[in-house]
Scaffold this active site. Structure first.
Site, PDB file in Angstrom:
ATOM      1  N   LYS A   1      -0.506   4.779   4.629  1.00  0.00           N
ATOM      2  CA  LYS A   1      -1.413   3.847   5.324  1.00  0.00           C
ATOM      3  C   LYS A   1      -0.936   3.598   6.747  1.00  0.00           C
ATOM      4  O   LYS A   1       0.257   3.358   6.975  1.00  0.00           O
ATOM      5  CB  LYS A   1      -1.517   2.528   4.543  1.00  0.00           C
ATOM      6  CG  LYS A   1      -2.539   1.579   5.155  1.00  0.00           C
ATOM      7  CD  LYS A   1      -2.912   0.451   4.223  1.00  0.00           C
ATOM      8  CE  LYS A   1      -3.849  -0.536   4.876  1.00  0.00           C
ATOM      9  NZ  LYS A   1      -5.129   0.039   5.289  1.00  0.00           N
TER      10      LYS A   1
ATOM     11  N   HIS B   1       0.847  -1.193   0.000  1.00  0.00           N
ATOM     12  CA  HIS B   1       0.000   0.000   0.000  1.00  0.00           C
ATOM     13  C   HIS B   1       0.885   1.246   0.000  1.00  0.00           C
ATOM     14  O   HIS B   1       2.080   1.168   0.270  1.00  0.00           O
ATOM     15  CB  HIS B   1      -0.913   0.045   1.232  1.00  0.00           C
ATOM     16  CG  HIS B   1      -2.128  -0.831   1.117  1.00  0.00           C
ATOM     17  ND1 HIS B   1      -2.106  -2.161   1.484  1.00  0.00           N
ATOM     18  CD2 HIS B   1      -3.392  -0.576   0.668  1.00  0.00           C
ATOM     19  CE1 HIS B   1      -3.308  -2.689   1.269  1.00  0.00           C
ATOM     20  NE2 HIS B   1      -4.106  -1.749   0.773  1.00  0.00           N
TER      21      HIS B   1
END
Ligand code: NAD
Length: 262
Positions: A157, A153
């Site tokens: 995040k 990600h």
């Protein structure tokens, strides 16, 4: 009937994507948008923030539930809990995509959402929800393989491994009759133990979300991979869930229910 939707987290990546999805849906209307109370966005017009030409709607500092059929929330665990409590009191269904809840927060959420229709998912994309089924089938046939889950990600995040990676691990563990908390390995500094599910994580750049589950045996390996290239995949899935739960009785619905996979 046009679905009247309230969106939280107007300043967030997902809040904006969901608001855009609602604006693009001829069967939905964006009736209320809010951001955190201290946000600079409070009081600004939604049109100026989203760069779209819509009837004047201002961003609120609190969630306004007047004339709202359903709330879609992707924020932080603390704010999501507060929004869920507000929806429960008002009897307004809520779709929630926030991840990173502690066990205690999840239990509070379960309790407070008992009185309304809700849909929570660590991942609202259609492909990932289909992948859960493929993983269950793979685990049934290849349960004795070495199983590793890798996710990647963007660098902003907060939680790791992702809620989706954990949900994938849970689907596999349950199929194998195991408890994920017993078989998951989040840090490996020594050799692989049989029967475990290893997790690894990449946080870099602007990666929207990628998950690969590897089933490796002697002589062959199977990889199930999902890659999201845009947040619209999650936003449209959440909106689909909102249409699904809006007129349903109080219950906790899953994306499998929404997609007819349950
Ligand atoms: P982000 O950091 O871009 O946005 C978070 C938003 O929450 C911001 O708008 C912020 O202002 C708001 N917020 C923070 N504290 C608040 C408070 N006290 N009150 C009200 N609002 C508050 O994050 P993001 O990328 O939009 O992701 C949000 C959440 O959604 C994360 O938990 C992420 O993991 C999750 N997510 C889920 C899916 C899914 O399909 N379920 C997909 C993508 C992201």
């Amino acid at each position: 009937m046009t679905l009247r939707v309230a969106v939280t987290g107007a300043g967030g990546r997902m809040g904006r994507a969901v608001a855009q999805a609602v604006l693009s849906d001829v069967n939905a209307t964006l009736v209320s948008v809010c951001a955190r109370q201290s946000s600079d966005l409070v009081g600004q017009s939604v049109a100026s923030v989203l760069g779209t030409d819509i009837a004047d709607l201002r961003i609120g500092g609190t969630l306004d539930l007047n004339n709202v059929d359903v709330v879609i929330d992707f924020t932080l665990p603390e704010s999501s809990l507060a929004y869920a409590q507000q929806c429960a009191v008002a009897g307004v269904p809520i779709v929630m995509g926030t991840t990173g809840f502690t066990d205690e927060q999840r239990a509070t959420l379960d309790e407070c959402l008992g009185s309304v229709a809700s849909c929570r998912a660590a991942n609202f994309s259609t492909g990932v929800n289909l992948a859960y089924r493929l993983l269950e089938l793979s685990a049934k046939v290849l349960g004795d393989a070495d199983i590793e889950i890798h996710e990647a990600h963007h660098k902003h995040k907060i939680d790791a491994p992702s809620g989706t990676a954990l949900a994938m691990g849970d689907a596999i563990a349950q199929t194998m009759g195991a408890d994920l908390s017993q078989v998951a390995r989040y840090d490996r500094a020594s050799s692989r133990e049989p029967g475990t599910i290893g997790f690894s994580v990449t946080r870099a750049g602007d990666i929207v979300g990628e998950h690969t589950v590897l089933f490796a045996s002697e002589g062959e390996r199977l990889e199930v991979t999902h890659k999201a290239s845009s947040r619209s995949a999650f936003a449209t899935g959440a909106l689909r869930a909102a249409h699904f739960i809006a007129d349903k009785p109080a219950n906790s619905y899953t994306m499998a229910d929404v997609l007819g996979l349950s």
